[in-house]
Write an enzyme that holds these catalytic residues in place. Structure first.
Site, PDB file in Angstrom:
ATOM      1  N   GLU A 193       0.835  -1.219   0.000  1.00  0.00           N
ATOM      2  CA  GLU A 193       0.000   0.000   0.000  1.00  0.00           C
ATOM      3  C   GLU A 193       0.865   1.263   0.000  1.00  0.00           C
ATOM      4  O   GLU A 193       0.471   2.317   0.488  1.00  0.00           O
ATOM      5  CB  GLU A 193      -0.955   0.027   1.207  1.00  0.00           C
ATOM      6  CG  GLU A 193      -1.872  -1.183   1.311  1.00  0.00           C
ATOM      7  CD  GLU A 193      -2.835  -1.308   0.135  1.00  0.00           C
ATOM      8  OE1 GLU A 193      -2.933  -0.369  -0.675  1.00  0.00           O
ATOM      9  OE2 GLU A 193      -3.497  -2.355   0.027  1.00  0.00           O
ATOM     10  N   GLY A 194       2.062   1.137  -0.585  1.00  0.00           N
ATOM     11  CA  GLY A 194       3.023   2.235  -0.589  1.00  0.00           C
ATOM     12  C   GLY A 194       3.923   2.108   0.620  1.00  0.00           C
ATOM     13  O   GLY A 194       3.429   1.997   1.742  1.00  0.00           O
TER      14      GLY A 194
END
Length: 381
Positions: free
Chosen positions: A196-197
């Site tokens: 998710e980054g």
């Protein structure tokens, strides 16, 4: 494996953790997709994909929160059952300190997650009530709180990893064994700081989004920052404030911590302007300040709204704020020294001392013991 639609898959990947999850590459080779299966509008997919990351970030925070609770519960139970020198290791100060800090992390993670989730849901409901399509309202509602989603992703996933590491420590040698749940918990928690980054990207994103909004005129950062500079050049008040109301000093400290963020980010923005994005080290310092403020404020607001002054929840909010102040001092000082010199540097460092000053220092050891005693006796979080 290949099907008539030219969909192929790579080999299963062998991973450090989350081994129950299938991870493999998927290849689309001239694959035809029926037009009725198009999601959203053509050429709008990238925006949807980016917003899906925002949703994923706040959901990941919730998943990491559950992991923290489970690790903490295992640690409390084990420390109560494990005997050393004829007594439970939960009687030892070093273990009690760990359990108290783990419990405080769970409380703060809950506060921030619930706060942001409520804000997102309220925005979605508002947009739907205004006539917006529900799917569009969900995208817009989450997008509005993208900064908070990034903050939560970073803060809670970092804590989940630390909690798992401390869980192993509580278990001692047994924590390193596959026969206990801590080994898998530690491995599984590691990925949460990457997908998710990465946490580094999310730290840069959180501050970067605020700066972009400021550049577009959607958010005023410079005016409040200039007001802080003017305040620093004035004579400080020597009156002792009345902090008799519950959480009044904590809320005053948080208000001052926001001044620290405005002071550092505003001065940095004035110095670098559009080149600020190239100053990643400085942005990471600003992000640490921002993250700590949001989560500490969430915990204080939750304690004030739902609990009494003598509650263990109030103790955790106070304990976390004290630790947050110390982290903000380190991050802000490092940032200030990196770009300010001479009188400007001295004035900002003086402001940092002023804005991080307690009138009544909390007894950190007493707060820690109060939290530990509560959950050790309870036997669970």
């Amino acid at each position: 494996m290949e099907n008539p639609e030219s969909l192929t898959f790579g080999e299963e990947e062998h991973k450090l953790g989350i081994r129950a999850s299938s991870t493999r590459q998927v290849f689309f080779n001239d694959m035809k997709v029926p037009v009725e299966n198009l999601l959203g509008e053509r050429n709008n997919g990238f925006k949807i994909a980016l917003n899906a990351l925002n949703v994923g970030r706040i959901k990941l925070a919730a998943a990491c929160l559950d992991a923290q609770r489970r690790i903490l519960n295992h640690s409390i139970q084990y420390s109560n059952e494990r005997k050393q020198f004829g007594v439970s290791i939960s009687t030892f100060g070093a273990i009690r300190k760990k359990l108290a800090e783990m419990a405080t992390g769970v409380f703060v993670s809950e506060a921030g997650s619930y706060r942001a989730a409520k804000n997102v849901q309220d925005k979605i409901d508002e947009l739907v009530a205004g006539g917006m399509d529900h799917q569009a309202a969900e995208l817009k509602g989450v997008e509005e709180f993208a900064v908070e989603c990034s903050i939560l992703k970073v803060f809670v996933s970092d804590l989940a990893q630390h909690t798992a590491d401390e869980g192993i420590q509580v278990y001692g040698g047994m924590g390193f064994s596959e026969d206990t749940p801590m080994e898998a918990a530690w491995r599984d928690s590691r990925i949460s700081r990457i997908y998710e980054g990465t946490n580094e990207i999310n730290r840069l994103l959180a501050v970067g989004m605020l700066i972009k909004r400021a550049m577009k005129g959607e958010l005023d950062l410079l005016s409040p920052a200039m007001a802080i500079s003017k305040e620093l050049m004035g004579i400080p008040s020597f009156e002792v404030p009345d902090y008799s109301a519950f959480m009044s000093e904590e809320k005053a400290i948080i208000a001052n911590l926001k001044k620290v963020f405005l002071m550092v980010s505003g001065a940095a923005l004035q110095k670098y302007m559009m080149d600020i994005e190239k100053q990643q080290h400085l942005l990471l310092n600003a992000s640490e300040i921002l993250n700590q403020i949001y989560m500490a404020e969430s915990a204080v607001l939750r304690a004030e709204k739902h609990f009494s002054p003598d509650s263990v929840e109030a103790a955790m909010a106070q304990l976390n704020l004290y630790k947050a102040v110390e982290k903000i001092i380190v991050a802000a000082k490092e940032g200030i020294i990196s770009f300010a010199e001479g009188d400007e540097q001295r004035m900002m460092l003086s402001g940092l001392r002023r804005f991080t000053k307690y009138t009544n220092h909390p007894n950190v050891v007493a707060l820690t013991e109060k939290v530990a005693a509560h959950y050790i006796e309870k036997g669970t979080y």
